[in-house]
Design a protein around this motif. Structure first.
Motif, short mmCIF file in Angstrom:
data_model
loop_
_atom_site.label_atom_id
_atom_site.label_comp_id
_atom_site.label_asym_id
_atom_site.label_seq_id
_atom_site.Cartn_x
_atom_site.Cartn_y
_atom_site.Cartn_z
N ALA A 55 0.82 -1.28 -0.16
CA ALA A 55 0.01 -0.01 0.08
C ALA A 55 1.02 1.24 -0.03
CB ALA A 55 -0.94 0.10 1.16
N VAL A 56 1.84 1.21 0.72
CA VAL A 56 2.67 2.52 1.00
C VAL A 56 3.80 2.91 -0.33
CG1 VAL A 56 4.48 3.27 2.19
CG2 VAL A 56 2.45 2.31 3.49
N ILE A 57 4.02 1.67 -0.80
CA ILE A 57 4.77 1.93 -2.00
C ILE A 57 4.01 2.06 -3.55
CG2 ILE A 57 6.65 0.65 -3.42
CD1 ILE A 57 7.71 -0.77 -1.20
N GLY A 58 2.83 1.21 -3.43
CA GLY A 58 2.13 1.39 -4.78
C GLY A 58 1.47 2.61 -4.88
N LEU A 59 0.86 3.24 -4.10
CA LEU A 59 0.32 4.26 -4.35
C LEU A 59 0.95 5.66 -4.76
CD1 LEU A 59 -2.50 6.19 -4.37
CD2 LEU A 59 -2.03 6.50 -1.92
N PRO A 60 1.99 5.76 -3.97
CA PRO A 60 2.98 6.98 -4.60
C PRO A 60 3.66 6.42 -5.92
CG PRO A 60 3.45 6.61 -2.33
CD PRO A 60 2.70 5.37 -2.65
N VAL A 61 3.94 5.51 -6.36
CA VAL A 61 4.52 4.95 -7.61
C VAL A 61 3.16 5.17 -8.82
CG1 VAL A 61 5.30 3.19 -8.86
CG2 VAL A 61 6.15 3.54 -6.69
N MET A 62 2.18 4.62 -8.40
CA MET A 62 1.05 5.02 -9.38
C MET A 62 0.89 6.60 -9.49
SD MET A 62 -2.56 3.29 -9.50
CE MET A 62 -3.21 4.09 -7.94
N MET A 63 0.87 7.25 -8.41
CA MET A 63 0.67 8.71 -8.45
C MET A 63 1.66 9.38 -9.17
SD MET A 63 -2.51 8.97 -7.22
CE MET A 63 -2.76 7.51 -8.36
N ILE A 64 2.92 9.01 -9.23
CA ILE A 64 3.93 9.73 -9.73
C ILE A 64 3.81 9.39 -11.15
CG2 ILE A 64 6.43 9.81 -10.22
CD1 ILE A 64 6.60 9.25 -6.97
#
Length: 132
Positions: A72-81
């Motif tokens: 959850a913590v890695i996936g969301l920022p990667v996707m948002m970037i």
């Protein structure tokens, strides 16, 4: 686990609302999908994860909840970037968009699947803990 998700959710809502504030102030809504995802997956989902782990504290034991948190913590920022780069059409960064938009959403999905497994394990005939 509960506190970690609750605290992360509050950081994401501050980020999401700040982005919404900026969009309103500038009348530039091109990154609205980023705003929506940060608020839904960052604020709402992570807050609900935190509440779940508060009500079912035993569900936070073991390796799977740690995997859930990491995904959850890695996936969301990667996707948002990736989504931000794509929406803003930043030419110099466009080559990284496909990988970010595959890796990020895949991690988010795997995190949701992990959470589903955790919920089914934790709620299999067991009563919820009283919340103080």
């Amino acid at each position: 686990m509960s506190n970690t998700f609750l605290r992360l959710s509050v950081l994401f809502v501050v980020l999401g609302v700040s982005l919404g504030y900026w969009m309103g102030a500038t009348h530039n809504f091109i990154v609205s999908p980023v705003h929506a995802h940060i608020n839904l997956l960052g604020w709402v989902s992570m807050f609900l994860y935190g509440l779940f782990y508060r009500v079912f504290p035993d569900a936070a034991a073991g390796w799977l909840p740690k995997v859930h948190l990491a995904l959850a913590v890695i996936g969301l920022p990667v996707m948002m970037i990736g989504l931000t780069i794509q929406l803003l059409a930043i030419a110099s960064l466009m080559p990284v968009v496909p990988i970010l938009m595959i890796v990020g959403p895949t991690l988010v999905l795997l995190g949701m699947v992990a959470f589903a497994v955790i919920v089914f394990r934790a709620t299999g005939g067991k009563p919820a803990a009283a919340v103080a």
